[in-house]
Design a protein around this motif. Structure first.
Motif, PDB file in Angstrom:
ATOM      1  N   UNK A 189       0.835  -1.194   0.000  1.00  0.00           N
ATOM      2  CA  UNK A 189       0.000   0.000   0.000  1.00  0.00           C
ATOM      3  C   UNK A 189       0.876   1.253   0.000  1.00  0.00           C
ATOM      4  N   UNK A 190       1.928   1.207   0.812  1.00  0.00           N
ATOM      5  CA  UNK A 190       2.872   2.332   0.823  1.00  0.00           C
ATOM      6  C   UNK A 190       3.495   2.491  -0.555  1.00  0.00           C
TER       7      UNK A 190
ATOM      8  N   UNK B 278      -1.748   7.754  12.398  1.00  0.00           N
ATOM      9  CA  UNK B 278      -1.873   8.978  11.603  1.00  0.00           C
ATOM     10  C   UNK B 278      -0.622   9.184  10.756  1.00  0.00           C
ATOM     11  N   UNK B 279       0.527   9.058  11.430  1.00  0.00           N
ATOM     12  CA  UNK B 279       1.808   9.226  10.757  1.00  0.00           C
ATOM     13  C   UNK B 279       1.907   8.305   9.545  1.00  0.00           C
ATOM     14  N   UNK B 280       1.393   7.097   9.771  1.00  0.00           N
ATOM     15  CA  UNK B 280       1.437   6.069   8.745  1.00  0.00           C
ATOM     16  C   UNK B 280       0.624   6.478   7.532  1.00  0.00           C
ATOM     17  N   UNK B 281      -0.665   6.747   7.809  1.00  0.00           N
ATOM     18  CA  UNK B 281      -1.635   6.956   6.742  1.00  0.00           C
ATOM     19  C   UNK B 281      -1.387   8.270   6.021  1.00  0.00           C
ATOM     20  N   UNK B 282      -0.766   9.202   6.719  1.00  0.00           N
ATOM     21  CA  UNK B 282      -0.494  10.525   6.159  1.00  0.00           C
ATOM     22  C   UNK B 282       0.077  10.442   4.744  1.00  0.00           C
ATOM     23  N   UNK B 283       0.844   9.396   4.513  1.00  0.00           N
ATOM     24  CA  UNK B 283       1.378   9.221   3.167  1.00  0.00           C
ATOM     25  C   UNK B 283       2.443  10.244   2.836  1.00  0.00           C
ATOM     26  N   UNK B 284       3.612  10.033   3.382  1.00  0.00           N
ATOM     27  CA  UNK B 284       4.700  10.987   3.235  1.00  0.00           C
ATOM     28  C   UNK B 284       5.029  11.265   1.777  1.00  0.00           C
ATOM     29  N   UNK B 285       5.135  10.204   1.000  1.00  0.00           N
ATOM     30  CA  UNK B 285       5.647  10.371  -0.350  1.00  0.00           C
ATOM     31  C   UNK B 285       4.689  11.172  -1.210  1.00  0.00           C
ATOM     32  N   UNK B 286       3.388  10.876  -1.030  1.00  0.00           N
ATOM     33  CA  UNK B 286       2.394  11.615  -1.790  1.00  0.00           C
ATOM     34  C   UNK B 286       2.570  13.100  -1.515  1.00  0.00           C
ATOM     35  N   UNK B 287       2.750  13.439  -0.236  1.00  0.00           N
ATOM     36  CA  UNK B 287       2.930  14.833   0.140  1.00  0.00           C
ATOM     37  C   UNK B 287       4.145  15.450  -0.531  1.00  0.00           C
ATOM     38  N   UNK B 288       5.240  14.696  -0.554  1.00  0.00           N
ATOM     39  CA  UNK B 288       6.488  15.227  -1.092  1.00  0.00           C
ATOM     40  C   UNK B 288       6.409  15.432  -2.601  1.00  0.00           C
ATOM     41  N   UNK B 289       5.778  14.468  -3.304  1.00  0.00           N
ATOM     42  CA  UNK B 289       5.733  14.583  -4.763  1.00  0.00           C
ATOM     43  C   UNK B 289       4.759  15.672  -5.194  1.00  0.00           C
TER      44      UNK B 289
END
Lengths: 305, 291
Positions: A189-190, B278-289
């Motif tokens: 999913x990630x 929350x940290x998990x689902x936040x989706x770091x990469x989506x935010x960065x791109x």
């Protein structure tokens, strides 16, 4: 040479950054590994354990006994290697497909998605001993819920004894798949979330079907994370101990014996530390082949973008 | 019209699949909760073959006795304290050490990087059982030579578990860091950050979900570990992972008590995870791109 030293100097910070990790690795992995190698050539037992250096050196004696199919220990060890392979192939492949399927579903928009994403991680997050204790309870022959449903659906006519004998490895497989797929799903999913939406938008404009989007965008872009995932699952799988120990006890029986349970008993119940260490080294040699293949494939030194 | 029907079928199929997934995930939990409220007599007397006596989801004689006596024969509260100390220690040290090492591998092309990356990856492959015997021998030896007790001490266990969680933590975090475009830290450096400064000001905030994942991994790993705990812990440091098995002995099977303990033992990890999810689902990469 001058250039090399300059390169080291330029990257000074990198060395400081890895030092703590390096020390832990040397003390807990590398030294014990070498030590285990030495022990595997000695007849270390209950009397010599207080000073390992006094144990008599017996050459490859431990290896000969561990790999002799006609000796009781050797026979069980070879069987345990077969069992763990069989178990591993089943658990990893089924777990991967379930994980991928669920990841694709959970990547869709729907009401309550966040809650569902949290809930499917429950099996992964609860402790192994809890999960496998519950499954042990569920697989009990008379008082368990598994037999109740199998009986009422007419799949079996007699209450089956799941946790003793030939069937026990299947009970452990079911429990392990249940416990393991959410992790696969979480990682995939990630991985799915790193795929830019723009790619799908562009594909839709070009008229790509859902299958084509999966085949030409999702699947190739998941490949790097998939290979790491499969590598780790294979390596962890050979380490499998908790599920067998918790569900079947410290002697799971021939049909469900795995290397870890056998080595643990050989060393800490029969006090044959030397033979236990020799079996561990054999196990490591097998893993070495796997990991060299994978490391070649992954090439961790390369800079990825 | 045709299009809406198609979309509706898709929706129905989707929700149906989600329900199936949830049921298969939740059944063992339901069984655990139900078992914890049953009397010992009810559990022992149940029989799948006898109508009216089948094991049931709803307890026939609802009772709280399993919770009231959970600490009576098995000292689960003591094991609880031990596990909390060991797991928090492991989490802290593995997050700090792994972040530093992963950053080094991800961003510096220092001589020896390939060798180091390979050794991180390879330590991951060696089964824990391989280290168990020499590690045990080493603990005994260290005690004899330096007089330093390692076995059955908190810090001995924290050190052991931290080292075990490191290879995977470093490896995963390196993966996360590699997905953060290098342009971002190059930009930070143009703006006047040093390479180390870029780690704390730019990379760590962006890598929060990855770091949270590593933290959860360290905690859960230490809370879960059975093999080393079964050999290296003693009266002072028995963890819950081992303690929970003591409800079933050769003499009696206290399934109800075990299920109650299972719920208590799961709670800290569940609470901890819910807070950090929350940290998990936040989706770091989506935010960065996107940014």
């Amino acid at each position: 040479m001058h250039l090399f030293i300059q390169k080291i100097k330029k990257n000074r910070i990198a060395y400081y950054l890895i030092i703590p990790a390096l020390i832990c690795m040397i003390l807990v992995h590398i030294l014990p590994m070498l030590w285990g190698f030495i022990i595997s050539f000695s007849d270390l037992d209950l009397y010599t354990i207080s000073d390992w250096s006094k144990a008599p050196f017996i050459g490859i004696g431990n290896y000969l006994e561990g790999l002799d199919i006609n000796s009781p220990t050797g026979g069980r060890f070879l069987r345990s290697l077969w069992n763990i392979t069989y178990y591993g192939i089943a658990v990893i492949s089924i777990g991967y497909f379930i994980g991928l399927g669920v990841a694709l579903i959970l990547n869709q928009e729907f009401i309550g998605r966040t809650i569902v994403r949290g809930l499917i991680l429950l099996p992964y997050i609860i402790p192994d001993s809890v999960a496998y204790s519950v499954w042990r309870f569920m697989f009990q022959a008379r008082i368990g819920i598994v037999n109740k449903y199998l009986l009422s659906w007419g799949l079996i006519s007699e209450t089956k004894v799941w946790l003793v004998g030939d069937k026990s490895i299947y009970a452990v497989m079911v429990a392990s798949i249940w416990k393991g797929w959410p992790f696969t799903c979480l990682i995939l999913l990630a991985g799915l979330q790193t795929i830019p939406f723009e790619l799908y938008d562009a594909a839709k404009i070009d008229g790509a079907s859902i299958w084509q989007q999966f085949r030409y965008i999702t699947f190739p872009l998941l490949m790097p994370i998939t290979s790491v995932l499969l590598l780790l699952s294979t390596l962890w799988n050979f380490n499998a101990f908790n599920q067998f120990y918790v569900m079947l006890g410290d002697d799971p029986g021939v049909a469900a014996e795995v290397p870890s349970t056998l080595i643990l008993r050989e060393a800490f119940n029969s006090f044959h530390y030397g033979i236990g260490a020799a079996m561990s080294v054999i196990l490591m040699a097998i893993m070495l082949i796997f990991s060299i293949l994978y490391i070649k494939k992954i090439r961790p030194g390369e800079v990825e973008h | 019209m045709n299009r809406t029907t198609k979309r509706l079928t898709e929706r129905i199929f989707l929700y149906f699949a989600v329900i199936i997934i949830l049921i298969s995930v939740l059944v063992p939990f339901a069984w655990m909760i139900s078992g914890s409220f049953k009397t010992r007599l009810e559990i022992q007397a149940s029989d799948s073959k006898i109508a009216g006596k089948e094991p049931s989801w709803i307890p026939r004689n609802f009772t709280l006795v399993n919770y009231k006596t959970v600490n009576k024969e098995v000292k689960i509260f003591d094991y609880f304290k031990n596990s909390i100390i060991i797991s928090l220690g492991t989490m802290f040290f593995s997050v700090v050490i792994a972040t530093l090492a992963a950053y080094a591998i991800s961003r510096f092309s220092f001589p020896g990087r390939t060798a180091y990356s390979i050794s991180v990856l390879s330590t991951q492959m060696f089964p824990g059982i391989l280290f168990l015997i020499p590690y045990f021998v080493m603990f005994i030896w260290i005690r004899k030579i330096i007089g330093l007790p390692m076995r059955d001490t908190y810090w001995g266990m924290i050190f052991t578990y931290t080292s075990f969680s490191l290879p995977f933590s470093i490896w995963m975090l390196r993966g996360y860091l590699n997905t953060i475009p290098r342009e971002i830290d190059e930009q930070a450096q143009i703006d006047g950050c040093s390479k180390a400064g870029a780690l704390f000001r730019v990379i760590i905030p962006l890598a929060r979900p990855g770091i949270a994942a590593v933290g959860i991994y360290g905690f859960v790993m230490a809370w879960n570990e059975v093999l080393f705990a079964s050999v290296l812990t003693g009266n002072e440091t028995t963890t819950v992972a081992i303690g929970i098995l003591r409800y079933i002995t050769a003499q009696e099977a206290r399934w109800g008590g075990m299920m109650a303990a299972c719920i208590l033992v799961s709670l800290p990890v569940l609470i901890f995870f819910t807070v950090l999810q929350k940290q998990f689902v936040q989706g770091l990469v989506a935010g960065a791109t996107k940014g």
